[in-house]
Enzyme design. Structure first.
Site, mmCIF file in Angstrom:
data_model
loop_
_atom_site.group_PDB
_atom_site.id
_atom_site.type_symbol
_atom_site.label_atom_id
_atom_site.label_comp_id
_atom_site.label_asym_id
_atom_site.label_seq_id
_atom_site.Cartn_x
_atom_site.Cartn_y
_atom_site.Cartn_z
ATOM 1 N N ASP A 1 0.830 -1.200 0.000
ATOM 2 C CA ASP A 1 0.000 0.000 0.000
ATOM 3 C C ASP A 1 0.871 1.260 0.000
ATOM 4 O OD1 ASP A 1 -2.454 1.345 0.099
ATOM 5 O OD2 ASP A 1 -2.458 1.420 2.293
ATOM 6 N N HIS A 2 0.386 2.324 -0.608
ATOM 7 C CA HIS A 2 0.984 3.670 -0.586
ATOM 8 C C HIS A 2 2.508 3.679 -0.480
ATOM 9 C CE1 HIS A 2 -2.490 6.280 -0.635
ATOM 10 N NE2 HIS A 2 -3.084 5.479 0.213
ATOM 11 N N GLY B 1 -7.314 8.090 8.201
ATOM 12 C CA GLY B 1 -7.466 8.406 9.619
ATOM 13 C C GLY B 1 -8.924 8.436 10.046
ATOM 14 N N GLY C 1 -9.452 5.456 2.536
ATOM 15 C CA GLY C 1 -10.080 6.150 3.657
ATOM 16 C C GLY C 1 -11.432 5.574 4.025
ATOM 17 N N GLY C 2 -11.561 4.255 3.932
ATOM 18 C CA GLY C 2 -12.863 3.639 4.197
ATOM 19 C C GLY C 2 -13.271 3.628 5.656
#
Length: 286
Positions: A82-83, A180, A208-209
């Site tokens: 991820d990211h 967050g 951002g779920g």
């Protein structure tokens, strides 16, 4: 069921319009619990590792854990980085056996982001792996990556051009989502998801779920958000369940680490099964 590619999982979800939980794990306990929850819910799952987790555990150890825990897995699973803004870490994980990566070059110009993403896609293809791309940072800091500043949103034409030029398999747009904890229910640009999907036919990753409403998930998944990222919710569940258990242990003056691990595991399993139910992926194992 063997480990499968990100594209196999996401394309099926995209076609049938359900969302697959993409959950960031932080250690061996959370990895095992997320996999156990996926088996219990009969859902595909995307296990995600942050750059921070890769560096803290080590790619060799982390991948060995993954290989051991998925050896006889009964549902479709895939391992995703991820990211990641660091090309060296992307190369390291692809060499070890990660199935896909998110190259996060959102701090660069779109032109430079696109140039490097083309290179990352070519590199991933050599390993039979897939790539998620993005051109806009998602507000919020996650595992040391990101910014609390609201990102500028590029035009729809720019996003479509990036997807077509790079050949990414999944695209993560900015639609008002954030990493967050949300201070209030986010206001999301649902139409942007529809517009990108209709123009490109590429599945969308919803970042951002943690903290979105079930209604928002249902709407976005119906529009083509086939990969739904969850990180903060797992961290909160892990920390709060640990804290609650330790407070009880302190009150009883009983200190048994295996009991702590079992209790925390139960919470993470329940989180995973709950997400599968919310996203419509429960019972969708092949």
């Amino acid at each position: 069921m063997p480990v499968v590619s990100l594209k196999e999982i996401v394309d099926r979800a995209f076609e049938a319009r359900y969302g697959v939980p993409a959950i960031n794990i932080v250690n061996d306990l959370t990895l095992e619990a997320v996999l156990a929850g996926a088996v219990e819910a009969k859902t595909p799952v995307i296990v995600q590792t942050s750059v921070k987790t890769v560096k803290s555990i080590g790619s060799d150890v982390l991948f060995a854990m993954w290989t051991a825990m998925t050896a006889r897995i009964e549902v479709p699973v895939t391992l995703h980085l991820d990211h990641c803004p660091e090309r060296a870490v992307i190369t390291e994980c692809l060499e070890r056996g990660w199935n896909s990566v998110l190259f996060d070059a959102s701090t660069l110009t779109v032109e430079e982001n696109q140039r490097q993403t083309v290179e990352v896609v070519a590199e991933a293809r050599r390993y039979g792996a897939h790539v998620e791309g993005e051109i806009e940072a998602i507000k919020g800091v996650e595992d040391g990556i990101g910014s609390d500043t609201e990102p500028a949103r590029h035009s729809l034409e720019t996003a479509i051009g990036f997807i077509r030029a790079t050949g990414v398999d999944v695209f993560a747009p900015s639609i008002g989502n954030a990493h967050g904890v949300y201070s209030k229910t986010p206001e999301l640009d649902f139409q942007r998801v529809t517009d990108i999907v209709e123009a490109t036919g590429v599945p969308i990753a919803l970042h951002g779920g943690s903290g979105m409403t079930p209604e928002q998930f249902t709407d976005l998944i119906s529009r083509g958000c086939a990969k739904v990222n969850i990180s903060t919710a797992l961290k909160i569940e892990f920390m709060k369940s640990s804290l609650a258990f330790l407070k009880q242990a302190e009150a009883a003056d009983k200190w048994d680490p295996p009991s702590l691990f079992r209790d925390v595991r139960t919470h993470i399993v329940d989180l995973t099964t709950g997400l599968a139910a919310t996203f419509g992926s429960a019972g969708k194992a092949w």
